[in-house]
Design a protein around this motif. Structure first.
Motif, PDB file in Angstrom:
ATOM      1  N   LEU A 124      56.468  70.867  85.940  1.00 24.51           N
ATOM      2  CA  LEU A 124      56.415  69.956  87.076  1.00 24.51           C
ATOM      3  C   LEU A 124      56.175  68.544  86.544  1.00 24.51           C
ATOM      4  N   LEU A 125      57.030  67.633  86.948  1.00 23.27           N
ATOM      5  CA  LEU A 125      56.902  66.241  86.525  1.00 23.27           C
ATOM      6  C   LEU A 125      56.561  65.386  87.745  1.00 23.27           C
ATOM      7  N   GLN A 126      55.556  64.541  87.617  1.00 24.76           N
ATOM      8  CA  GLN A 126      55.235  63.572  88.659  1.00 24.76           C
ATOM      9  C   GLN A 126      55.675  62.198  88.155  1.00 24.76           C
ATOM     10  N   PHE A 127      56.436  61.463  88.977  1.00 21.50           N
ATOM     11  CA  PHE A 127      56.989  60.192  88.495  1.00 21.50           C
ATOM     12  C   PHE A 127      57.067  59.182  89.632  1.00 21.50           C
ATOM     13  N   ASP A 128      57.225  57.916  89.254  1.00 23.10           N
ATOM     14  CA  ASP A 128      57.235  56.811  90.212  1.00 23.10           C
ATOM     15  C   ASP A 128      58.459  56.856  91.126  1.00 23.10           C
ATOM     16  N   LEU A 129      58.274  56.285  92.310  1.00 22.16           N
ATOM     17  CA  LEU A 129      59.395  56.103  93.215  1.00 22.16           C
ATOM     18  C   LEU A 129      60.371  55.076  92.641  1.00 22.16           C
ATOM     19  N   PRO A 130      61.652  55.232  92.923  1.00 21.42           N
ATOM     20  CA  PRO A 130      62.613  54.220  92.471  1.00 21.42           C
ATOM     21  C   PRO A 130      62.558  52.981  93.361  1.00 21.42           C
ATOM     22  N   THR A 131      63.338  51.986  92.988  1.00 23.86           N
ATOM     23  CA  THR A 131      63.463  50.786  93.805  1.00 23.86           C
ATOM     24  C   THR A 131      63.898  51.165  95.218  1.00 23.86           C
ATOM     25  N   GLU A 132      63.339  50.465  96.217  1.00 25.76           N
ATOM     26  CA  GLU A 132      63.633  50.780  97.616  1.00 25.76           C
ATOM     27  C   GLU A 132      65.139  50.785  97.851  1.00 25.76           C
ATOM     28  N   PRO A 133      65.680  51.901  98.347  1.00 23.81           N
ATOM     29  CA  PRO A 133      67.131  51.977  98.553  1.00 23.81           C
ATOM     30  C   PRO A 133      67.556  51.193  99.793  1.00 23.81           C
ATOM     31  N   ALA A 134      68.839  50.947  99.903  1.00 20.52           N
ATOM     32  CA  ALA A 134      69.375  50.310 101.102  1.00 20.52           C
ATOM     33  C   ALA A 134      69.246  51.260 102.285  1.00 20.52           C
ATOM     34  N   ALA A 135      69.099  50.688 103.460  1.00 26.22           N
ATOM     35  CA  ALA A 135      68.900  51.499 104.664  1.00 26.22           C
ATOM     36  C   ALA A 135      70.101  52.405 104.941  1.00 26.22           C
ATOM     37  N   THR A 136      71.267  52.019 104.412  1.00 26.29           N
ATOM     38  CA  THR A 136      72.483  52.809 104.649  1.00 26.29           C
ATOM     39  C   THR A 136      72.680  53.910 103.617  1.00 26.29           C
ATOM     40  N   ASP A 137      71.879  53.915 102.552  1.00 23.15           N
ATOM     41  CA  ASP A 137      72.023  54.938 101.513  1.00 23.15           C
ATOM     42  C   ASP A 137      71.581  56.297 102.043  1.00 23.15           C
ATOM     43  N   ARG A 138      72.339  57.311 101.710  1.00 23.59           N
ATOM     44  CA  ARG A 138      72.001  58.673 102.140  1.00 23.59           C
ATOM     45  C   ARG A 138      71.194  59.418 101.086  1.00 23.59           C
ATOM     46  N   TYR A 139      71.447  59.116  99.810  1.00 19.20           N
ATOM     47  CA  TYR A 139      70.811  59.867  98.740  1.00 19.20           C
ATOM     48  C   TYR A 139      70.715  59.022  97.484  1.00 19.20           C
ATOM     49  N   ILE A 140      69.890  59.521  96.543  1.00 20.24           N
ATOM     50  CA  ILE A 140      69.809  58.971  95.187  1.00 20.24           C
ATOM     51  C   ILE A 140      70.176  60.095  94.222  1.00 20.24           C
ATOM     52  N   ILE A 141      70.886  59.740  93.162  1.00 20.18           N
ATOM     53  CA  ILE A 141      71.186  60.721  92.116  1.00 20.18           C
ATOM     54  C   ILE A 141      70.180  60.526  90.989  1.00 20.18           C
ATOM     55  N   PHE A 142      69.304  61.507  90.802  1.00 22.60           N
ATOM     56  CA  PHE A 142      68.332  61.481  89.710  1.00 22.60           C
ATOM     57  C   PHE A 142      68.936  62.177  88.491  1.00 22.60           C
ATOM     58  N   ARG A 143      68.652  61.616  87.332  1.00 24.62           N
ATOM     59  CA  ARG A 143      69.135  62.179  86.062  1.00 24.62           C
ATOM     60  C   ARG A 143      67.945  62.478  85.160  1.00 24.62           C
ATOM     61  N   LEU A 144      67.878  63.696  84.691  1.00 28.63           N
ATOM     62  CA  LEU A 144      66.800  64.129  83.804  1.00 28.63           C
ATOM     63  C   LEU A 144      67.365  64.382  82.419  1.00 28.63           C
ATOM     64  N   GLU A 145      66.778  63.746  81.411  1.00 26.88           N
ATOM     65  CA  GLU A 145      67.129  63.990  80.015  1.00 26.88           C
ATOM     66  C   GLU A 145      65.937  64.641  79.318  1.00 26.88           C
ATOM     67  N   ALA A 146      66.216  65.504  78.379  1.00 24.82           N
ATOM     68  CA  ALA A 146      65.140  66.127  77.617  1.00 24.82           C
ATOM     69  C   ALA A 146      65.565  66.289  76.166  1.00 24.82           C
ATOM     70  N   THR A 147      64.590  66.126  75.283  1.00 25.24           N
ATOM     71  CA  THR A 147      64.781  66.372  73.854  1.00 25.24           C
ATOM     72  C   THR A 147      63.789  67.432  73.423  1.00 25.24           C
ATOM     73  N   HIS A 148      64.313  68.509  72.863  1.00 19.61           N
ATOM     74  CA  HIS A 148      63.494  69.602  72.350  1.00 19.61           C
ATOM     75  C   HIS A 148      63.447  69.453  70.830  1.00 19.61           C
ATOM     76  N   HIS A 149      62.271  69.189  70.286  1.00 19.41           N
ATOM     77  CA  HIS A 149      62.161  68.830  68.874  1.00 19.41           C
ATOM     78  C   HIS A 149      62.157  70.043  67.940  1.00 19.41           C
ATOM     79  N   ALA A 150      62.209  71.236  68.500  1.00 17.22           N
ATOM     80  CA  ALA A 150      62.272  72.445  67.667  1.00 17.22           C
ATOM     81  C   ALA A 150      63.729  72.813  67.377  1.00 17.22           C
TER      82      ALA A 150
END
Length: 266
Positions: A222-248
């Motif tokens: 579970l990751l807790q993270f900051d809200l993004p910049t306030e979206p426009a009132a007409t926006d329906r959604y935000i696309i979140f992108r998660l990157e991960a690096t596994h050092h093993a």
């Protein structure tokens, strides 16, 4: 005579104009469908050709499928507008269970890779979804909000390590439930973005999920993270992108996206 020629010319122009307009209407995109396109690459930007790109239903049944070209580009046309469970990108013969699931011979272990996922795909317009693939699968990525918990969002993800799977003896003959593909919390690093906006991760909590009658639990986060910049009132959604690096296992990388629809309650 001159007037006659002018009239003939005007008639030709009128006919050509009509044909042009009819052509536009004939080839115009259906307003009830969209196109999903993009590029499949590795994390160095090198194109991956012959990668299947599959749009999935809520039961994980394929609805549309295409393959990337020699430069990694793909296009899925005539996608009915709506919400889709997921979109994945993979080369079938690079998947570790290619023989068991697809009946084909897999590539050598060093050339195997896991798949890219896009989750909760909202196809309300033409979409560009680029997919980066390597040996870490970020399964089940989703974003949600806990009301009254401060100006933060939460994300769930279950990373799966190809390197760890390959450590099992006779791994190809084993059922997936007999192989723990989890990563150790100290070995993984996450980054999250709203579009291209980097967001600060405030906490990361590993979870041990019950996995039926297995002898092991599955590690998710579970990751807790900051809200993004306030979206426009007409926006329906935000696309979140998660990157991960596994050092093993020599270093493994993975990426997923999630379409998060706003909860604009009255």
């Amino acid at each position: 005579m001159q007037n006659h020629e002018i009239i003939k010319t005007l008639k030709k122009i009128a006919v050509l104009s009509l044909l042009f307009l009819l052509g536009i209407n004939l080839f115009a995109q259906n307003p009830n469908t969209v196109t999903i396109s993009g590029r499949v690459t590795d994390f160095d930007g090198n194109p991956i050709d012959n990668s299947a790109v599959v749009l999935m239903s809520s039961t994980f049944s394929p609805i549309h499928m295409t393959f990337s070209d020699e430069d990694g580009y793909y296009k899925i046309e005539d996608v009915e507008k709506g919400m889709y469970k997921s979109l994945l990108a993979l080369r079938f013969n690079e998947y570790p269970h290619a023989r068991r699931l697809f009946g084909i011979e897999p590539v050598a272990e060093d050339d195997m890779n896991f798949q890219f996922w896009a989750w909760n795909v909202i196809a309300d317009r033409d979409l560009t979804i680029n997919a980066r693939r390597h040996r870490l699968e970020l399964y089940g990525f989703r974003v949600f909000q806990v009301w009254g918990a401060g100006p933060y969002l939460m994300a769930y993800v279950r990373p799966m390590s190809l390197g760890r799977i390959l450590t099992y003896e006779n791994w190809q003959e084993k059922d997936p439930n007999e192989k723990n593909s989890s990563v150790e919390p100290e070995d993984i690093e996450f980054k999250i973005y709203a579009g291209n906006e980097p967001l600060t991760i405030r906490s990361i909590q590993p979870l041990i999920e019950f996995a039926g009658e297995n002898e092991f639990g599955i590690t998710a986060f579970l990751l807790q993270f900051d809200l993004p910049t306030e979206p426009a009132a007409t926006d329906r959604y935000i696309i979140f992108r998660l990157e991960a690096t596994h050092h093993a296992f020599g270093g493994e990388r993975g990426e997923n996206i999630y379409f998060w629809e706003f909860n604009r309650h009255k």
